[in-house]
Design an enzyme around this catalytic site. Structure first.
Site, PDB file in Angstrom:
ATOM      1  N   GLU A 253       2.712  14.265 -17.429  1.00 31.05           N
ATOM      2  CA  GLU A 253       2.938  14.892 -16.053  1.00 31.05           C
ATOM      3  C   GLU A 253       2.672  14.173 -15.186  1.00 31.05           C
ATOM      4  OE1 GLU A 253      -0.240  18.018 -16.322  1.00 31.05           O
ATOM      5  OE2 GLU A 253      -1.173  16.865 -15.280  1.00 31.05           O
ATOM      6  N   ARG A 256       4.394  10.006 -10.089  1.00 35.12           N
ATOM      7  CA  ARG A 256       4.708   8.935  -8.574  1.00 35.12           C
ATOM      8  C   ARG A 256       5.825   7.996  -9.290  1.00 35.12           C
ATOM      9  NH1 ARG A 256       1.400   5.722  -5.301  1.00 35.12           N
ATOM     10  NH2 ARG A 256      -0.566   6.567  -6.443  1.00 35.12           N
ATOM     11  N   CYS A 328      -3.688   3.610  16.836  1.00 39.14           N
ATOM     12  CA  CYS A 328      -4.430   3.283  18.174  1.00 39.14           C
ATOM     13  C   CYS A 328      -6.050   2.378  17.294  1.00 39.14           C
ATOM     14  CB  CYS A 328      -4.408   3.433  18.925  1.00 39.14           C
ATOM     15  SG  CYS A 328      -3.378   4.001  20.917  1.00 39.14           S
TER      16      CYS A 328
END
Length: 378
Positions: A253, A256, A328
């Site tokens: 399975e 990526r 930031c």
């Protein structure tokens, strides 16, 4: 028109229309890659791990090449079935709620993580066909070189042998639950030889239990440092074929390693400045859209697409540059000290390898910047 040309043309249109940042998924490239992976895995079941990227268009491209989809939440179950109503699903992951366990009749396999989860599942069943399950095992195996380890020792994932034995006793007394085999996703970021070595250990364990259905998980290595260094699917397929015995069902399975290469994240350069001897390029968007580089500690690969610039725009030539976003925080870094031939405000930076664990794993609402657009090629 080549893929690079199509991407550049789209980048130009988006920049002119103030449409950056944006994700672009190359569906034709994904189709070619999925076909090659499928061809390398003769006789091995292939499921796609939806957590990597649940984009509906990607799921539709993958559907002809996969045997099913691995999901890890009730939300993913509903999402996949809304797009592919007839899809086979394997439902895994720790911490399933009662509402999620109650979805067991809708999935092909449910991966049980603990004896208590098994007892809860049994308590929710009220007749009907038996529910097919796999026991997720966490073997004591030596795992070296992995990017992440989910097994091989004390982790929250799966069961050691004592937990498996407890489940087997429970299953002996309940015919509403049908044990099909085991699931063992032990590590991520491994090459083919390392995954095959783990597969041999998992298969040995399953055979000792007399079980013939084995889900070996994913974990195929992806290199952000050298994108051309891809997982050796052919060697892996040959190795699994050699390991498999007659009558055994092997399943993998990946996530990526299937979709990462088809994705691009396009941003516009809005400032270039030099601070204490280091050059920074500030781009639209940031790691709230593409969290991967800061969490994995790598430089995200990118190319520069020349844009509309004027003489008064800051620019650099033959320098190193650190590419940062609009957040930031000093952690909002895509790539650090990268040699670059030229870059100017108004150019577009196209980050590649953004097709997995990118938008869907990022902290979208930090600073409340606009969301990116989403576009598809092919």
């Amino acid at each position: 028109m080549t893929t690079d040309d199509a991407l550049a043309a789209l980048a130009g249109r988006l920049a002119a229309a103030d449409g950056l940042p944006a994700y672009v998924y190359d569906l034709a490239a994904l189709d070619r890659h999925a076909a090659a992976v499928r061809a390398a895995l003769d006789g091995v079941e292939l499921y796609y791990a939806v957590k990597a990227n649940p984009d509906p268009a990607l799921l539709r491209v993958l559907a002809p090449y996969v045997d099913g989809f691995e999901v890890s939440s009730g939300g993913e179950v509903a999402h996949v079935l809304s797009i592919l109503p007839d899809a086979r699903l394997a439902f895994g992951g720790p911490g399933k709620t009662d509402a999620e366990l109650a979805l067991a009749p809708k999935v092909s396999r449910l991966h049980v993580e603990s004896p208590y989860e098994l007892r809860r599942l049994a308590g929710l069943l009220d007749g009907g066909d038996p529910v097919d399950i796999l026991l997720r095992v966490n073997l004591e195996a030596a795992i070296e070189g992995a990017a992440l380890t989910m097994g091989g020792g004390a982790t929250p994932f799966g069961m050691d042998h004592a937990g498996v034995e407890e489940c087997l006793k429970l299953l002996d007394r309940d015919d509403r639950l049908r044990l099909r085999g085991i699931h063992a996703h032990l590590a991520s970021g491994l090459d083919a030889p390392a995954l095959l070595a783990l597969a041999a250990e998992v298969l040995g364990y399953a055979r000792d239990l007399g079980l013939t259905e084995i889900n070996l998980g994913g974990g195929m290595a992806v290199s952000y440092r050298n994108p051309a260094q891809m997982f050796d699917w052919a060697a892996y397929g040959r190795g699994l074929a050699a390991l498999r015995r007659p009558g055994e069902v092997l399943r993998i399975e990946p996530g990526r390693a299937l979709t990462v290469y088809c994705g691009h994240y396009l941003t516009g350069v809005i400032d270039i400045k030099r601070v204490h001897g280091e050059t920074f390029a500030i781009v639209t968007g940031g790691t709230h859209h593409l969290r991967t580089p800061v969490t994995k500690g790598h430089d995200q690969p990118f190319t520069v697409i020349p844009g509309r610039t004027t003489d008064d725009h800051p620019r650099i030539h033959d320098q190193t540059v650190t590419v940062v976003g609009q957040l930031c925080t000093p952690k909002d870094v895509f790539a650090r000290n990268i040699p670059i031939a030229r870059l100017a405000v108004g150019d577009v930076i196209a980050f590649s390898m953004a097709g997995a664990y990118a938008w869907n794993i990022s902290h979208h609402d930090f600073l409340m910047h606009p969301k990116p657009g989403f576009h598809h090629l092919g």
